[in-house]
Design a protein around this motif. Sequence first.
Motif, short mmCIF file in Angstrom:
data_model
loop_
_atom_site.label_atom_id
_atom_site.label_comp_id
_atom_site.label_asym_id
_atom_site.label_seq_id
_atom_site.Cartn_x
_atom_site.Cartn_y
_atom_site.Cartn_z
N ASP A 29 23.95 -51.46 -42.20
CA ASP A 29 22.81 -50.63 -42.59
C ASP A 29 23.13 -49.63 -43.70
OD1 ASP A 29 21.38 -51.95 -40.66
OD2 ASP A 29 21.19 -50.23 -39.30
N VAL A 30 24.39 -49.17 -43.77
CA VAL A 30 24.71 -48.03 -44.64
C VAL A 30 25.48 -48.42 -45.90
CG1 VAL A 30 25.99 -45.86 -44.73
CG2 VAL A 30 24.63 -46.40 -42.73
N GLU A 31 26.46 -49.30 -45.78
CA GLU A 31 27.27 -49.65 -46.95
C GLU A 31 26.41 -50.28 -48.03
OE1 GLU A 31 31.77 -50.22 -45.22
OE2 GLU A 31 30.57 -52.02 -45.54
N GLY A 32 26.57 -49.81 -49.26
CA GLY A 32 25.81 -50.34 -50.38
C GLY A 32 24.47 -49.67 -50.60
N THR A 33 24.13 -48.67 -49.78
CA THR A 33 22.87 -47.96 -49.96
C THR A 33 23.08 -46.75 -50.87
OG1 THR A 33 23.18 -46.59 -47.98
CG2 THR A 33 22.01 -48.69 -47.71
N CYS A 34 21.99 -46.19 -51.29
CA CYS A 34 22.05 -45.03 -52.19
C CYS A 34 21.06 -43.98 -51.73
CB CYS A 34 21.71 -45.48 -53.60
SG CYS A 34 21.70 -44.13 -54.80
#
Length: 130
Positions: A29-34
């Motif tokens: 869910d979190v890695e690669g988000t901004c």
Amino acid sequence: MVLERNMQLHPRHFGRNLRENLVSKLMKDVEGTCSGRHGFVAAITGIENIGKGLIRDGTGFVTFPVKYQCVVFRPFKGEILEAVVTMVNKMGFFAEAGPVQIFVSNHLIPDDMEFQSGDIPNYTYFRWIG
């Protein structure tokens, strides 16, 4: 950077591998988000704490507060970045610095500077003229 997030987990993920399932969902869910506040989350490097779960009424889902360590990338105005030039055209050039795509317009480049291609593929640099 240390961040916190409330994670909802479906009851089918409960059991012996609860922690692993929660961490796996967090990474997905979190890695690669901004986010505008923290920038790009490049990687989760560790879990500091997983709090007690709270059962959501009527659904069976459980919400866990998770505190985790992560590597973030947040460029700021005036920062000098090493970037790879991906395309040059008459309007300017595009470059990439990690997950960020950058466009530099020819209108921003001083008249006494020009593009030069180097001997290395995908390597472009500026050369002062005059």
